[in-house]
Design a protein around this motif. Structure first.
Motif, PDB file in Angstrom:
ATOM      1  N   ILE A 136     -32.438 -39.973 -33.716  1.00 43.26           N
ATOM      2  CA  ILE A 136     -31.615 -38.838 -34.625  1.00 43.26           C
ATOM      3  C   ILE A 136     -31.528 -39.497 -36.088  1.00 43.26           C
ATOM      4  N   ALA A 137     -31.318 -40.774 -36.109  1.00 49.71           N
ATOM      5  CA  ALA A 137     -31.063 -41.503 -37.259  1.00 49.71           C
ATOM      6  C   ALA A 137     -32.573 -41.438 -37.899  1.00 49.71           C
ATOM      7  N   ASP A 138     -33.642 -41.794 -37.219  1.00 49.02           N
ATOM      8  CA  ASP A 138     -34.966 -41.846 -37.630  1.00 49.02           C
ATOM      9  C   ASP A 138     -35.487 -40.439 -38.158  1.00 49.02           C
ATOM     10  N   LEU A 139     -35.139 -39.502 -37.433  1.00 52.83           N
ATOM     11  CA  LEU A 139     -35.566 -38.230 -37.850  1.00 52.83           C
ATOM     12  C   LEU A 139     -34.697 -37.538 -39.242  1.00 52.83           C
ATOM     13  N   LEU A 140     -33.493 -38.158 -39.310  1.00 50.37           N
ATOM     14  CA  LEU A 140     -32.729 -37.850 -40.552  1.00 50.37           C
ATOM     15  C   LEU A 140     -33.249 -38.552 -41.827  1.00 50.37           C
ATOM     16  N   ALA A 141     -33.900 -40.044 -41.589  1.00 55.41           N
ATOM     17  CA  ALA A 141     -34.407 -40.624 -42.626  1.00 55.41           C
ATOM     18  C   ALA A 141     -35.876 -39.958 -43.082  1.00 55.41           C
ATOM     19  N   LEU A 142     -36.449 -39.664 -42.006  1.00 55.77           N
ATOM     20  CA  LEU A 142     -37.915 -39.198 -42.155  1.00 55.77           C
ATOM     21  C   LEU A 142     -37.738 -37.865 -43.091  1.00 55.77           C
ATOM     22  N   ASN A 143     -36.702 -37.136 -42.943  1.00 51.81           N
ATOM     23  CA  ASN A 143     -36.475 -35.827 -43.692  1.00 51.81           C
ATOM     24  C   ASN A 143     -35.586 -35.878 -45.168  1.00 51.81           C
ATOM     25  N   GLY A 144     -35.395 -37.187 -45.402  1.00 49.11           N
ATOM     26  CA  GLY A 144     -34.606 -37.737 -46.584  1.00 49.11           C
ATOM     27  C   GLY A 144     -33.200 -37.429 -46.477  1.00 49.11           C
ATOM     28  N   TYR A 145     -32.534 -37.214 -45.191  1.00 48.79           N
ATOM     29  CA  TYR A 145     -31.149 -37.067 -45.220  1.00 48.79           C
ATOM     30  C   TYR A 145     -30.256 -38.453 -44.976  1.00 48.79           C
ATOM     31  N   PRO A 146     -29.408 -38.920 -45.984  1.00 43.35           N
ATOM     32  CA  PRO A 146     -28.770 -40.007 -45.855  1.00 43.35           C
ATOM     33  C   PRO A 146     -27.662 -39.965 -44.618  1.00 43.35           C
ATOM     34  N   PHE A 147     -27.176 -41.194 -44.044  1.00 40.90           N
ATOM     35  CA  PHE A 147     -26.298 -40.985 -43.017  1.00 40.90           C
ATOM     36  C   PHE A 147     -25.361 -42.563 -42.992  1.00 40.90           C
ATOM     37  N   THR A 148     -24.186 -42.384 -42.509  1.00 35.66           N
ATOM     38  CA  THR A 148     -23.452 -43.509 -42.391  1.00 35.66           C
ATOM     39  C   THR A 148     -23.551 -43.673 -40.864  1.00 35.66           C
ATOM     40  N   ALA A 149     -23.763 -44.969 -40.224  1.00 38.19           N
ATOM     41  CA  ALA A 149     -23.949 -45.035 -38.587  1.00 38.19           C
ATOM     42  C   ALA A 149     -22.754 -46.154 -38.280  1.00 38.19           C
ATOM     43  N   LEU A 150     -21.874 -45.466 -37.207  1.00 38.36           N
ATOM     44  CA  LEU A 150     -20.856 -46.477 -36.766  1.00 38.36           C
ATOM     45  C   LEU A 150     -21.321 -46.321 -35.172  1.00 38.36           C
ATOM     46  N   GLN A 151     -20.720 -47.308 -34.587  1.00 41.48           N
ATOM     47  CA  GLN A 151     -20.767 -47.842 -33.315  1.00 41.48           C
ATOM     48  C   GLN A 151     -19.664 -48.377 -32.457  1.00 41.48           C
ATOM     49  N   ALA A 152     -19.058 -48.060 -31.267  1.00 42.42           N
ATOM     50  CA  ALA A 152     -18.113 -48.652 -30.706  1.00 42.42           C
ATOM     51  C   ALA A 152     -18.671 -48.925 -29.137  1.00 42.42           C
ATOM     52  N   ASP A 153     -19.537 -50.074 -28.994  1.00 42.88           N
ATOM     53  CA  ASP A 153     -20.137 -50.419 -27.989  1.00 42.88           C
ATOM     54  C   ASP A 153     -20.449 -52.023 -28.053  1.00 42.88           C
ATOM     55  N   ILE A 187     -32.202 -49.010 -35.684  1.00 44.31           N
ATOM     56  CA  ILE A 187     -32.681 -48.076 -36.888  1.00 44.31           C
ATOM     57  C   ILE A 187     -32.763 -48.930 -38.077  1.00 44.31           C
ATOM     58  N   GLY A 188     -32.804 -50.032 -37.912  1.00 45.47           N
ATOM     59  CA  GLY A 188     -32.909 -50.980 -38.943  1.00 45.47           C
ATOM     60  C   GLY A 188     -32.193 -50.827 -40.342  1.00 45.47           C
ATOM     61  N   ALA A 189     -30.947 -50.639 -40.091  1.00 47.83           N
ATOM     62  CA  ALA A 189     -29.520 -50.156 -41.070  1.00 47.83           C
ATOM     63  C   ALA A 189     -28.494 -50.902 -40.619  1.00 47.83           C
ATOM     64  N   LYS A 190     -27.573 -51.109 -41.483  1.00 48.99           N
ATOM     65  CA  LYS A 190     -25.995 -51.576 -41.252  1.00 48.99           C
ATOM     66  C   LYS A 190     -25.359 -50.457 -40.301  1.00 48.99           C
ATOM     67  N   VAL A 191     -24.889 -50.901 -39.232  1.00 55.18           N
ATOM     68  CA  VAL A 191     -23.938 -49.982 -38.383  1.00 55.18           C
ATOM     69  C   VAL A 191     -22.554 -50.788 -38.470  1.00 55.18           C
ATOM     70  N   SER A 251     -18.718 -34.621 -49.455  1.00 55.83           N
ATOM     71  CA  SER A 251     -18.953 -34.754 -51.003  1.00 55.83           C
ATOM     72  C   SER A 251     -19.994 -35.887 -51.114  1.00 55.83           C
ATOM     73  N   THR A 252     -20.554 -36.703 -50.206  1.00 55.92           N
ATOM     74  CA  THR A 252     -21.342 -37.702 -50.386  1.00 55.92           C
ATOM     75  C   THR A 252     -22.618 -37.017 -49.636  1.00 55.92           C
ATOM     76  N   GLY A 253     -22.649 -36.148 -48.997  1.00 58.04           N
ATOM     77  CA  GLY A 253     -24.099 -35.771 -48.380  1.00 58.04           C
ATOM     78  C   GLY A 253     -24.362 -36.365 -47.310  1.00 58.04           C
ATOM     79  N   GLN A 254     -23.685 -37.547 -46.805  1.00 59.55           N
ATOM     80  CA  GLN A 254     -24.115 -38.564 -45.871  1.00 59.55           C
ATOM     81  C   GLN A 254     -23.482 -37.916 -44.510  1.00 59.55           C
ATOM     82  N   SER A 255     -24.216 -37.760 -43.294  1.00 65.09           N
ATOM     83  CA  SER A 255     -23.878 -37.511 -42.258  1.00 65.09           C
ATOM     84  C   SER A 255     -23.464 -38.538 -41.700  1.00 65.09           C
ATOM     85  N   VAL A 256     -22.494 -38.393 -40.581  1.00 57.93           N
ATOM     86  CA  VAL A 256     -21.750 -39.627 -39.946  1.00 57.93           C
ATOM     87  C   VAL A 256     -22.244 -39.463 -38.264  1.00 57.93           C
ATOM     88  N   LEU A 257     -22.807 -40.576 -37.909  1.00 55.96           N
ATOM     89  CA  LEU A 257     -23.310 -40.816 -36.621  1.00 55.96           C
ATOM     90  C   LEU A 257     -22.507 -41.884 -35.952  1.00 55.96           C
TER      91      LEU A 257
END
Length: 287
Positions: free
Chosen positions: A45-62, A71-75, A108-114
């Motif tokens: 999902i993160a890669d497809l968002l990035a490919l389409n130019g959609y920014p996101f913030t990623a969080l994980q509880a694992d 995803i090559g990004a900060k989580v 407000s930021t346009g960033q999806s939350v994953l």
């Protein structure tokens, strides 16, 4: 005490929750059983968002913390220090506060939350979402939510999926729940033997919950094809774009093996794009 959402707010959220969703949105992957593909799905999902130019913030509880590599990004890691929890049990709940903060800023930021939830944290995460009444706030913010529940065709995974659906229907009743069948190893749910325990679990526990739930399939892809890339810290998009000669050097593999692996990843990515595009506006990713 949980407050009821005014009918006008419910209507507004329902309108904004029409699929395919236009980002930003809140996306959650969850299942109360490990090893069913939650993080693999979230990375896609993160890669497809990035490919389409959609920014996101990623969080994980694992406790495995694989998402940042994939995803090559900060989580943002939401798991509290277990030593501190012994002296402050409420820390388990407070550790999820960054999720609430990110969701409050998403529109407000346009960033999806994953948010990728490990098997052991599903209960804690669902309790937090219910306690802060996030569902009411999603209506206020006009932020749609997708909860992806992973399942495989075996008894424990089916029971886990059913319980996860029940927990998130209670915690986020306005969210659109998506059942994702991971076809690796065991095939589809419909292929289960009629007399087997997994089929009985499916009919008794899971099927009664599936009314109104979207369903997509996660195609099988052997670990031999994607693990070398993950171990080298190369995300799916990078694997597809990288020249086979360069990849062979980076991965310590033969060029022919790299081409086979890259083709398998491309097929997986294309199939996932087809399924996820039914839910999220993703013009790019099908090639």
């Amino acid at each position: 005490m949980t407050l009821a959402i005014p009918s006008t707010r419910k209507k507004e959220l329902t309108m904004s929750n029409t699929i395919p969703l236009k980002p930003p949105f809140l996306g959650v992957t969850a299942a109360k059983k490990g090893g069913v593909g939650k993080t693999h799905l979230m990375a896609t999902i993160a890669d497809l968002l990035a490919l389409n130019g959609y920014p996101f913030t990623a969080l994980q509880a694992d406790d495995k913390r694989r998402l940042s590599t994939l995803i090559g990004a900060k989580v943002v890691d939401l798991r509290p220090n277990p030593d501190l929890v012994m002296h402050d049990p409420a820390l388990v709940r407070r550790s999820f506060t960054p999720l609430y903060t990110a969701a409050s800023k998403a529109v407000s930021t346009g960033q999806s939350v994953l948010f990728d939830i490990g098997a052991d944290e599903v209960e804690n995460a669902a309790n937090f979402l219910k306690e802060v009444d996030l569902d009411e706030d999603l209506a206020t913010w006009k932020l749609p939510a997708l909860v992806f529940v992973l399942v495989q065709a075996e008894t424990d995974a089916i029971a886990s999926a059913a319980e996860t659906i029940r927990r998130f229907r209670e915690a986020l009743p306005s969210a659109r729940i998506v059942l994702v069948e991971n076809l690796l190893d065991r095939g589809s749910l419909e292929g289960l033997r009629n007399s087997g325990p997994a089929r009985q679990q499916l009919e008794k526990d899971l099927k009664p919950l599936l009314a109104g739930i979207e369903r997509i399939a996660m195609p099988a892809i052997l670990a031999d094809f994607w693990e070398p890339y993950e171990n080298a810290g190369l995300r799916f998009l990078k694997a597809l774009a990288m020249d086979p000669q360069e990849a062979a050097k980076r991965l310590g593999m033969e060029v022919g093996d790299v081409k086979i692996a890259r083709r398998a990843i491309a097929v997986f990515f294309r199939e996932m794009h087809r399924g996820l595009s039914k839910l999220i506006d993703l013009p790019k990713g099908g090639a």
